[in-house]
Design an enzyme around this catalytic site. Sequence first.
Site, PDB file in Angstrom:
ATOM      1  N   GLN A   1       0.817  -1.215   0.000  1.00  0.00           N
ATOM      2  CA  GLN A   1       0.000   0.000   0.000  1.00  0.00           C
ATOM      3  C   GLN A   1       0.862   1.282   0.000  1.00  0.00           C
ATOM      4  OE1 GLN A   1      -3.003  -1.615   3.299  1.00  0.00           O
ATOM      5  NE2 GLN A   1      -3.877  -0.058   1.982  1.00  0.00           N
ATOM      6  N   HIS A   2       0.197   2.373  -0.293  1.00  0.00           N
ATOM      7  CA  HIS A   2       0.682   3.746  -0.037  1.00  0.00           C
ATOM      8  C   HIS A   2       1.750   4.293  -0.983  1.00  0.00           C
ATOM      9  CE1 HIS A   2      -1.394   2.759   3.612  1.00  0.00           C
ATOM     10  NE2 HIS A   2      -0.382   2.099   4.144  1.00  0.00           N
TER      11      HIS A   2
ATOM     12  N   ASP B   1      -2.658  -4.826   0.116  1.00  0.00           N
ATOM     13  CA  ASP B   1      -2.308  -6.221   0.447  1.00  0.00           C
ATOM     14  C   ASP B   1      -3.002  -6.722   1.709  1.00  0.00           C
ATOM     15  OD1 ASP B   1      -0.685  -4.638   2.065  1.00  0.00           O
ATOM     16  OD2 ASP B   1       1.191  -5.557   1.428  1.00  0.00           O
TER      17      ASP B   1
HETATM   18  O1  LIG Z   1       2.041   0.005   4.907  1.00  0.00           O
HETATM   19  C1  LIG Z   1       1.428  -1.029   4.971  1.00  0.00           C
HETATM   20  C2  LIG Z   1      -0.009  -1.058   5.364  1.00  0.00           C
HETATM   21  O2  LIG Z   1      -0.455   0.153   5.871  1.00  0.00           O
HETATM   22  C3  LIG Z   1       2.117  -2.301   4.626  1.00  0.00           C
HETATM   23  O3  LIG Z   1       1.393  -3.423   5.053  1.00  0.00           O
HETATM   24  C4  LIG Z   1       2.387  -2.354   3.158  1.00  0.00           C
HETATM   25  O4  LIG Z   1       1.142  -2.572   2.511  1.00  0.00           O
HETATM   26  C5  LIG Z   1       3.451  -3.374   2.792  1.00  0.00           C
HETATM   27  O5  LIG Z   1       3.120  -4.688   3.058  1.00  0.00           O
HETATM   28  P1  LIG Z   1       4.107  -5.947   2.948  1.00  0.00           P
HETATM   29  O6  LIG Z   1       4.854  -5.845   1.672  1.00  0.00           O
HETATM   30  O7  LIG Z   1       4.962  -5.932   4.165  1.00  0.00           O
HETATM   31  O8  LIG Z   1       3.192  -7.139   2.942  1.00  0.00           O
END
Ligand SMILES: O=C(CO)[C@@H](O)[C@H](O)COP(=O)(O)O
Length: 429
Positions: free
Chosen positions: A71-72, A228
Amino acid sequence: MALVMGIDSSTQSCKVVIVDTASDEIVRSGRASHPDGSSVDPEAWWTALQSAIADAGGIDDVEAWAIGGQQHGMVALDDEGRVIRDALLWNDTRSAGSALDLIEEFGAAEFARRTGVVPVASFTVTKLRWLRDNEPENASRVAAVALPHDWLTWRLRGFGPENPALDELVTDRSDASGTGYWSPDSGDYDREILSAALGGDALLPRVLGPLESVADARGRRVGPGAGDNAGAALGVGAHTGDVVVSIGTSGTVFAVSAERTIDPSGTVAGFADADGGFLPIVVTLNAARVLDAIARLLGVDHGELSDLALQAEPGAGGLTLLPYFEGERTPNLPDATASLSGMTLASTTRENLARAAVEGMLSGLSAGVEALRGLNVPLERALLIGGGAQSEAVRRIAPEILGLPVEVPTPGEYVALGAARQAARVLGA
Ligand SMILES: O=C(CO)[C@@H](O)[C@H](O)COP(=O)(O)O
Ligand SMILES: Nc1ncnc2c1ncn2[C@@H]1O[C@H](COP(=O)(O)OP(=O)(O)O)[C@@H](O)[C@H]1O
């Protein structure tokens, strides 16, 4: 029988699963690595996605697909559909000062009320403000802003610099809710906040509902995709009372909820889920890679690290690892570093260090469980997923530290599986 594809474009890698909708079984899968670093050229994700699809034997026989992703991350596009600069990822902390500026301008409580989140460096809105203040020339070229899963969906549907239809960018509620400029109440973007961050307006991906779809160049159905964590909630089949604890690059603690949550302290982010509801979540920057770092230091693999940790007593003889190797997001300490304390001649053993790593990492997640409990989110059992859940030590120590019964679903790619389930839904299969 219809085949559908689900994708997880995560921080460290891209994973593809091809699922038979009749049996709900994975029939083929593939993966490819992503580069390290918190500032990454999105083309690397596109290359990895194509390799992962090839590794899965191609998708000629697939009838629908959807993408879940980290995300983000800020993917800034110019009016010809070109990426303007490397994407700043969720774990890039350079925009911590921009987050404070936005809080000062809007107020933490007002931000939480309008968007569900209080700005910290992870959220896209702070990255746009950083761009405005540090790279004004790049900011002035921004025609559209996408997230990793939005941009990859656009590319795989056949768009890109050769076919730059920016108005074909789509996203979903879950990922939109992690931008910091989307309203969980109205389901629309908060254009005032976007403009305040970027210094002007930009085209944003159309937010599809959970059952809406678009088509790719071959006419296949394409689901809205998901952030995710929301993808994992679909994949693992989380219900009210479940708290999903995901130990990947990020550590995440989240629940599905019919009601939105508002936490002006910013500890719990009030995201949306991929099913029309909400996903209150606490996220740490330090999870699986804490174990990677200590295993490397001890010169062992993950299995051996787990064995060492289980040979030590609970409490690791007083050795405590505060695992802020990458700064921290919850609590919001972007410049923090990790520290080891309680070292005596007796406590300083390999076994205790391994145990302190597992306990320290889980303690950060346990604070997340407490924060959800503080917002009256019903919590009955924890579901442990992500790469770190493959550690036996993590699985055995987790119930004691999280204070909840822990179930460990069969290790699997739950984000990709959730995306595949979404693809099956939009296909009506
Ligand atoms: O920043 C967040 C959710 O707010 C993280 O969960 C990212 O979405 C990355 O996820 P992974 O690659 O660690 O699964
Ligand atoms: N047996 C294991 N024990 C602990 N950590 C592991 C194990 N296997 C893999 N990992 C770690 O899990 C992480 C990858 O997990 P994953 O959930 O795929 O992360 P992400 O979604 O952030 O890319 C890596 O840091 C990897 O070293």
